[in-house]
Design a protein around this motif. Structure first.
Motif, PDB file in Angstrom:
ATOM      1  N   GLU A 187       0.817  -1.209   0.000  1.00 57.56           N
ATOM      2  CA  GLU A 187       0.000   0.000   0.000  1.00 57.56           C
ATOM      3  C   GLU A 187       0.853   1.261   0.000  1.00 57.56           C
ATOM      4  N   GLY A 188       2.009   1.198   0.650  1.00 53.64           N
ATOM      5  CA  GLY A 188       2.911   2.338   0.613  1.00 53.64           C
ATOM      6  C   GLY A 188       3.425   2.592  -0.790  1.00 53.64           C
ATOM      7  N   ALA A 189       3.754   1.515  -1.504  1.00 52.62           N
ATOM      8  CA  ALA A 189       4.213   1.647  -2.884  1.00 52.62           C
ATOM      9  C   ALA A 189       3.087   2.159  -3.776  1.00 52.62           C
ATOM     10  N   ARG A 190       1.876   1.655  -3.555  1.00 54.28           N
ATOM     11  CA  ARG A 190       0.734   2.105  -4.360  1.00 54.28           C
ATOM     12  C   ARG A 190       0.498   3.609  -4.161  1.00 54.28           C
ATOM     13  N   ALA A 191       0.578   4.048  -2.917  1.00 57.60           N
ATOM     14  CA  ALA A 191       0.354   5.464  -2.624  1.00 57.60           C
ATOM     15  C   ALA A 191       1.399   6.329  -3.324  1.00 57.60           C
ATOM     16  N   TRP A 192       2.661   5.885  -3.298  1.00 56.11           N
ATOM     17  CA  TRP A 192       3.697   6.675  -3.959  1.00 56.11           C
ATOM     18  C   TRP A 192       3.488   6.686  -5.470  1.00 56.11           C
ATOM     19  N   LEU A 193       3.172   5.548  -6.058  1.00 54.09           N
ATOM     20  CA  LEU A 193       2.960   5.494  -7.507  1.00 54.09           C
ATOM     21  C   LEU A 193       1.782   6.371  -7.928  1.00 54.09           C
ATOM     22  N   GLN A 194       0.742   6.385  -7.133  1.00 50.37           N
ATOM     23  CA  GLN A 194      -0.403   7.240  -7.464  1.00 50.37           C
ATOM     24  C   GLN A 194      -0.020   8.716  -7.411  1.00 50.37           C
ATOM     25  N   ALA A 195       0.769   9.090  -6.399  1.00 54.15           N
ATOM     26  CA  ALA A 195       1.215  10.474  -6.292  1.00 54.15           C
ATOM     27  C   ALA A 195       2.165  10.823  -7.429  1.00 54.15           C
ATOM     28  N   PHE A 196       3.029   9.883  -7.782  1.00 56.01           N
ATOM     29  CA  PHE A 196       3.975  10.105  -8.886  1.00 56.01           C
ATOM     30  C   PHE A 196       3.209  10.257 -10.194  1.00 56.01           C
ATOM     31  N   GLY A 197       2.240   9.396 -10.426  1.00 55.18           N
ATOM     32  CA  GLY A 197       1.445   9.476 -11.647  1.00 55.18           C
ATOM     33  C   GLY A 197       0.640  10.769 -11.731  1.00 55.18           C
ATOM     34  N   ALA A 198       0.143  11.240 -10.601  1.00 52.17           N
ATOM     35  CA  ALA A 198      -0.635  12.484 -10.587  1.00 52.17           C
ATOM     36  C   ALA A 198       0.228  13.690 -10.926  1.00 52.17           C
ATOM     37  N   ASN A 199       1.547  13.522 -10.820  1.00 52.00           N
ATOM     38  CA  ASN A 199       2.464  14.623 -11.117  1.00 52.00           C
ATOM     39  C   ASN A 199       2.843  14.669 -12.603  1.00 52.00           C
ATOM     40  N   GLN A 200       2.151  13.854 -13.395  1.00 53.62           N
ATOM     41  CA  GLN A 200       2.302  13.857 -14.854  1.00 53.62           C
ATOM     42  C   GLN A 200       3.755  13.653 -15.311  1.00 53.62           C
ATOM     43  N   PRO A 201       4.393  12.551 -14.881  1.00 52.45           N
ATOM     44  CA  PRO A 201       5.747  12.281 -15.350  1.00 52.45           C
ATOM     45  C   PRO A 201       5.736  11.994 -16.853  1.00 52.45           C
ATOM     46  N   VAL A 202       6.862  12.240 -17.498  1.00 51.79           N
ATOM     47  CA  VAL A 202       6.968  12.077 -18.950  1.00 51.79           C
ATOM     48  C   VAL A 202       7.529  10.692 -19.250  1.00 51.79           C
ATOM     49  N   ARG A 203       6.807   9.955 -20.093  1.00 49.41           N
ATOM     50  CA  ARG A 203       7.197   8.586 -20.427  1.00 49.41           C
ATOM     51  C   ARG A 203       8.222   8.570 -21.559  1.00 49.41           C
ATOM     52  N   PHE A 204       9.224   7.698 -21.412  1.00 55.74           N
ATOM     53  CA  PHE A 204      10.209   7.478 -22.461  1.00 55.74           C
ATOM     54  C   PHE A 204      10.370   5.979 -22.675  1.00 55.74           C
ATOM     55  N   ASP A 205      10.866   5.617 -23.849  1.00 53.77           N
ATOM     56  CA  ASP A 205      11.034   4.198 -24.166  1.00 53.77           C
ATOM     57  C   ASP A 205      12.215   3.580 -23.429  1.00 53.77           C
ATOM     58  N   ASN A 206      13.236   4.386 -23.134  1.00 55.56           N
ATOM     59  CA  ASN A 206      14.427   3.832 -22.498  1.00 55.56           C
ATOM     60  C   ASN A 206      15.196   4.939 -21.777  1.00 55.56           C
ATOM     61  N   ASN A 207      16.222   4.534 -21.065  1.00 47.79           N
ATOM     62  CA  ASN A 207      17.005   5.472 -20.262  1.00 47.79           C
ATOM     63  C   ASN A 207      17.867   6.401 -21.102  1.00 47.79           C
ATOM     64  N   ILE A 208      18.269   5.958 -22.274  1.00 43.70           N
ATOM     65  CA  ILE A 208      19.055   6.826 -23.156  1.00 43.70           C
ATOM     66  C   ILE A 208      18.221   8.019 -23.593  1.00 43.70           C
ATOM     67  N   GLN A 209      16.948   7.779 -23.904  1.00 45.14           N
ATOM     68  CA  GLN A 209      16.052   8.880 -24.271  1.00 45.14           C
ATOM     69  C   GLN A 209      15.862   9.855 -23.112  1.00 45.14           C
ATOM     70  N   ILE A 210      15.830   9.328 -21.891  1.00 40.49           N
ATOM     71  CA  ILE A 210      15.709  10.206 -20.725  1.00 40.49           C
ATOM     72  C   ILE A 210      16.913  11.142 -20.641  1.00 40.49           C
ATOM     73  N   LEU A 211      18.109  10.579 -20.790  1.00 43.46           N
ATOM     74  CA  LEU A 211      19.314  11.394 -20.743  1.00 43.46           C
ATOM     75  C   LEU A 211      19.318  12.428 -21.862  1.00 43.46           C
ATOM     76  N   ASP A 212      18.909  12.026 -23.043  1.00 43.28           N
ATOM     77  CA  ASP A 212      18.844  12.963 -24.171  1.00 43.28           C
ATOM     78  C   ASP A 212      17.891  14.121 -23.867  1.00 43.28           C
ATOM     79  N   ALA A 213      16.754  13.802 -23.248  1.00 39.65           N
ATOM     80  CA  ALA A 213      15.755  14.833 -22.957  1.00 39.65           C
ATOM     81  C   ALA A 213      16.255  15.816 -21.902  1.00 39.65           C
ATOM     82  N   VAL A 214      16.974  15.307 -20.900  1.00 41.01           N
ATOM     83  CA  VAL A 214      17.547  16.205 -19.899  1.00 41.01           C
ATOM     84  C   VAL A 214      18.622  17.073 -20.543  1.00 41.01           C
TER      85      VAL A 214
END
Length: 342
Positions: A187-214
């Motif tokens: 339940e602690g993990a669920r609560a964090w994931l719900q809060a994280f999702g509500a913060n509209q994180p940006v989805r990427f296909d892989n970690n290299i794309q994340i680094l490129d975006a930063v």
């Protein structure tokens, strides 16, 4: 006369959920080798090292590549009839799953004593071969050092709404969520994931794309593993990489250190050779390979990278977690689906 090279087998990975539940048959290889390794580590990363391993174990070696969860499922399905002698995993969770099913044999002291107790199974069934830290990539043009998130909950602050990236289908994200579940409960993990999702994180296909975006300033923060940054810096130089790396201190889940590792498959007819293979993976030679070629942390004391300025592993402050407990990946995948973050 040089020994002919043994063919390497590569099979196409299936989707993550299906891979955990049911693994398709592996591609058949040529004549019977002396030792067969199921490798969840990518051939591009470790192929050269495993060729050296063949020289060290004194016999021909066949390597079958695939996803770690997929290959672990394959081993469980094959049971005593498996052709695998060694399992080389990308993460501790797959090793823990095999250990729970009694599909790994105890390793010799020569392999276990090469690494700290935190990076091997309590029952001696598997040993870490390298480590990686979860980090935050950040854009210093948008985020000052004083404002960097210092805890897991800090990344759900509204100031980061739509400004933080993650890779939902990546195994390292799934293992990280498993770590959150182990540390905080379901339940602690669920609560964090719900809060994280509500913060509209940006989805990427892989970690290299994340680094490129930063690097491009498209997002301010990215959840990832440390070595992607170090590999990029080694390729193009630090001045050409705007992003920086933030290691989260204080034993917080956001600073999880996970490991790749290896074990000897139960019932192997090549027990001695299989043990030599695992011993090689924690040898100074192999540890130097990980430190230099993959920018991962060597788990053997006294080995340091000659190419990357890695923060020393013993200076990191990861959460206190039994890495074997990361085996509960299926529950994490279900939770990620339920919270819309898969």
């Amino acid at each position: 006369m040089p020994r002919p090279r043994v063919p390497r087998c590569v099979r196409v990975a299936v989707a993550a959920l299906a891979a955990v539940a049911v693994a398709a048959p592996l591609t058949a290889c040529g004549s019977s080798p002396d030792l067969t390794i199921y490798s969840g580590r990518n051939e591009q990363l470790v192929g050269g090292l495993l060729e050296k391993l063949e020289e060290r174990v004194g016999g021909t070696v066949e390597v079958r590549y695939g996803g770690s969860a997929e290959l672990a499922a394959q081993l469980l399905e094959e049971g005593a009839g498996t052709e695998a002698d060694v399992f080389f995993s990308q993460d501790a969770g797959a090793l823990g799953a095999l250990d729970d099913a009694n599909r790994l044999e105890p390793l010799p002291p020569a392999a276990l004593d090469a690494v700290p107790a935190a990076y091997r199974a309590d029952d001696g069934s598997w040993v870490a071969t390298s480590a990686r830290s979860r980090v935050l990539f950040y854009d210093p043009r948008q985020v000052s050092g004083a404002d960097l998130p210092a805890t897991l909950d800090a990344v759900t602050d509204p100031r980061w709404r739509g400004k933080i990236g993650y890779a939902p289908t990546n195994a390292s994200w799934q293992a990280f969520v498993t770590g959150v579940r182990v540390l905080r409960g379901e339940e602690g993990a669920r609560a964090w994931l719900q809060a994280f999702g509500a913060n509209q994180p940006v989805r990427f296909d892989n970690n290299i794309q994340i680094l490129d975006a930063v690097n491009a300033g498209q997002i301010a923060l990215g959840l990832s593993n440390h070595y992607y940054w170090y590999e990029r810096v080694a390729e193009v130089g630090e001045q050409a990489v705007p992003a920086r790396v933030h290691y989260v201190p204080g034993g917080d889940p956001l600073g999880l250190v996970n490991v790749a590792g290896a074990g000897v498959v139960a019932g192997t007819a090549q027990q001695e050779m299989a043990r030599r293979a695992v011993e090689f993976l924690v040898s100074p030679e192999a540890q130097q390979y990980f430190a230099d070629e993959t920018a991962e942390y060597p788990v053997r004391a006294g080995v340091a990278s000659t190419r990357h300025t890695l923060r020393p592993l013993d200076q990191l402050q990861p959460p206190d977690i039994d890495l074997s407990d990361l085996a509960s990946l299926q529950q994490s995948l279900t939770l990620l689906q339920e919270t819309g973050l898969a």
